[in-house]
Design a protein around this motif. Structure first.
Motif, mmCIF file in Angstrom:
data_model
loop_
_atom_site.group_PDB
_atom_site.id
_atom_site.type_symbol
_atom_site.label_atom_id
_atom_site.label_comp_id
_atom_site.label_asym_id
_atom_site.label_seq_id
_atom_site.Cartn_x
_atom_site.Cartn_y
_atom_site.Cartn_z
ATOM 1 N N PHE A 161 -4.272 3.985 85.516
ATOM 2 C CA PHE A 161 -4.154 3.190 86.742
ATOM 3 C C PHE A 161 -5.086 1.985 86.693
ATOM 4 C CE2 PHE A 161 -3.303 7.608 88.335
ATOM 5 C CZ PHE A 161 -1.933 7.449 88.389
ATOM 6 N N ALA A 162 -4.601 0.858 87.195
ATOM 7 C CA ALA A 162 -5.423 -0.352 87.231
ATOM 8 C C ALA A 162 -5.054 -1.158 88.463
ATOM 9 C CB ALA A 162 -5.211 -1.189 85.979
ATOM 10 N N SER A 163 -5.997 -1.962 88.901
ATOM 11 C CA SER A 163 -5.811 -2.791 90.082
ATOM 12 C C SER A 163 -6.512 -4.108 89.797
ATOM 13 C CB SER A 163 -6.449 -2.068 91.274
ATOM 14 O OG SER A 163 -6.149 -2.695 92.492
ATOM 15 N N ARG A 218 -3.743 -8.575 95.727
ATOM 16 C CA ARG A 218 -4.080 -7.476 94.818
ATOM 17 C C ARG A 218 -2.800 -6.883 94.243
ATOM 18 N NH1 ARG A 218 -6.838 -3.963 98.102
ATOM 19 N NH2 ARG A 218 -4.952 -2.764 98.390
ATOM 20 N N ASP A 277 -1.442 -3.547 92.026
ATOM 21 C CA ASP A 277 -1.750 -2.224 91.495
ATOM 22 C C ASP A 277 -0.659 -1.861 90.501
ATOM 23 O OD1 ASP A 277 -3.874 -1.917 93.394
ATOM 24 O OD2 ASP A 277 -2.378 -1.383 94.906
ATOM 25 N N ARG A 335 2.851 -2.410 92.777
ATOM 26 C CA ARG A 335 2.625 -2.728 94.185
ATOM 27 C C ARG A 335 1.870 -4.042 94.316
ATOM 28 N NH1 ARG A 335 0.073 0.111 99.428
ATOM 29 N NH2 ARG A 335 -1.934 -0.462 98.552
ATOM 30 N N ARG A 359 -0.108 -6.518 97.160
ATOM 31 C CA ARG A 359 -0.651 -6.638 98.504
ATOM 32 C C ARG A 359 -1.229 -8.038 98.675
ATOM 33 N NH1 ARG A 359 -2.153 -2.333 101.581
ATOM 34 N NH2 ARG A 359 -2.471 -3.986 103.103
ATOM 35 N N GLY A 404 -7.005 9.389 92.441
ATOM 36 C CA GLY A 404 -7.463 8.777 91.204
ATOM 37 C C GLY A 404 -7.051 7.335 90.971
ATOM 38 N N HIS A 405 -6.576 6.654 92.016
ATOM 39 C CA HIS A 405 -6.209 5.252 91.850
ATOM 40 C C HIS A 405 -7.391 4.346 92.183
ATOM 41 C CE1 HIS A 405 -2.226 7.035 91.961
ATOM 42 N NE2 HIS A 405 -1.699 5.896 91.555
ATOM 43 N N PRO A 406 -7.589 3.303 91.391
ATOM 44 C CA PRO A 406 -8.652 2.359 91.735
ATOM 45 C C PRO A 406 -8.235 1.471 92.903
ATOM 46 C CG PRO A 406 -7.446 1.564 89.822
ATOM 47 C CD PRO A 406 -6.857 2.908 90.168
ATOM 48 N N VAL A 463 -9.759 -2.218 94.955
ATOM 49 C CA VAL A 463 -10.762 -3.278 94.872
ATOM 50 C C VAL A 463 -10.496 -4.313 95.951
ATOM 51 C CG1 VAL A 463 -9.447 -4.361 92.967
ATOM 52 C CG2 VAL A 463 -11.832 -5.000 93.327
#
Lengths: 142, 142
Positions: free
Chosen positions: A65-67, A84, A86, A128, A130, B24-26, B28
């Motif tokens: 997972f990364a954001s 943002r 995701d 996703r 945002r 478990g998702h980041p 920010v």
């Protein structure tokens, strides 16, 4: 996603990438990136790093997972915004997608034309988007 | 930590706060903050939010770990730097530490003097500092 949001995201010169370690700790670093449709690419470049195996890479290998956040701080808080994305991240070491990602990054950053990023590429498959506030609130000139 | 690093961290007007959701998702977001010794405070302020219960708050209640990044992007990449603090976070709703945190934030941000932050305060008890590159590389004027 509205193209105005994608355009503003890709126009940003820096993002902040958040990942999660195998033991559940958040990690956040600034990074350069380029958007290609619903995939965001970032390269491990030649700026000196504290270690060869970067934490962002081992985190993505552990949790996927990364954001990534883009924003622009100004003192007039009525003008603040952020975007943002995701998604799930992959680490590319070579291959046609790797080559394409490097080309996108070189196109965006003239700094990369002087020194191509030698390291792996992080590809985030965006699931996703945002935007805050909604793009309907954004000045039409921006 | 070297005081030059703490001073530069606290001088920044915005940080990017990373937390982790229960699955478990980041996550920010950009945020304002004030440093007080080894504790960093950030308030949920009056800027419009998409929901009353912010994800950063529910994440901290779920996992406690938080990381805050400060950096300054410039096109001359030889001048890039970042500072990151990692720690465990608490949510303060009231009490003497809450009041003190609000005072620190109001002191730092004149925008908060016009409208005090009404929401809870996030307190990060810092357990680790990272600065890149090391402060010995920083221009003495900054």
């Amino acid at each position: 996603m509205e193209s105005v949001v994608a355009h503003r995201l890709d126009a940003a010169r820096v993002g902040r990438l958040a990942t999660v370690s195998s033991d559940g700790h958040p990690h956040v670093v600034p990074c350069c990136f380029s958007l290609h449709g619903a995939i965001l690419y970032s390269a491990v470049d030649a700026k000196p790093k504290s270690s060869f195996k970067l934490r962002r890479i081992s985190n993505i290998e552990a949790s996927h997972f990364a954001s990534l956040l883009v924003d622009d701080y100004v003192e007039d808080w009525s003008l603040l915004w952020w975007i943002r994305v995701d998604g799930t991240a992959r680490v590319l070491e070579s291959g046609s997608e790797y080559d394409q990602a490097i080309e996108l990054l070189v196109d965006k950053y003239e700094q990369y034309r002087r020194q191509r990023p030698p390291g792996p590429v992080i590809a985030i498959d965006i699931t996703r988007w945002r935007a805050w506030p909604g793009p309907e609130s954004w000045p039409s000139s921006s």
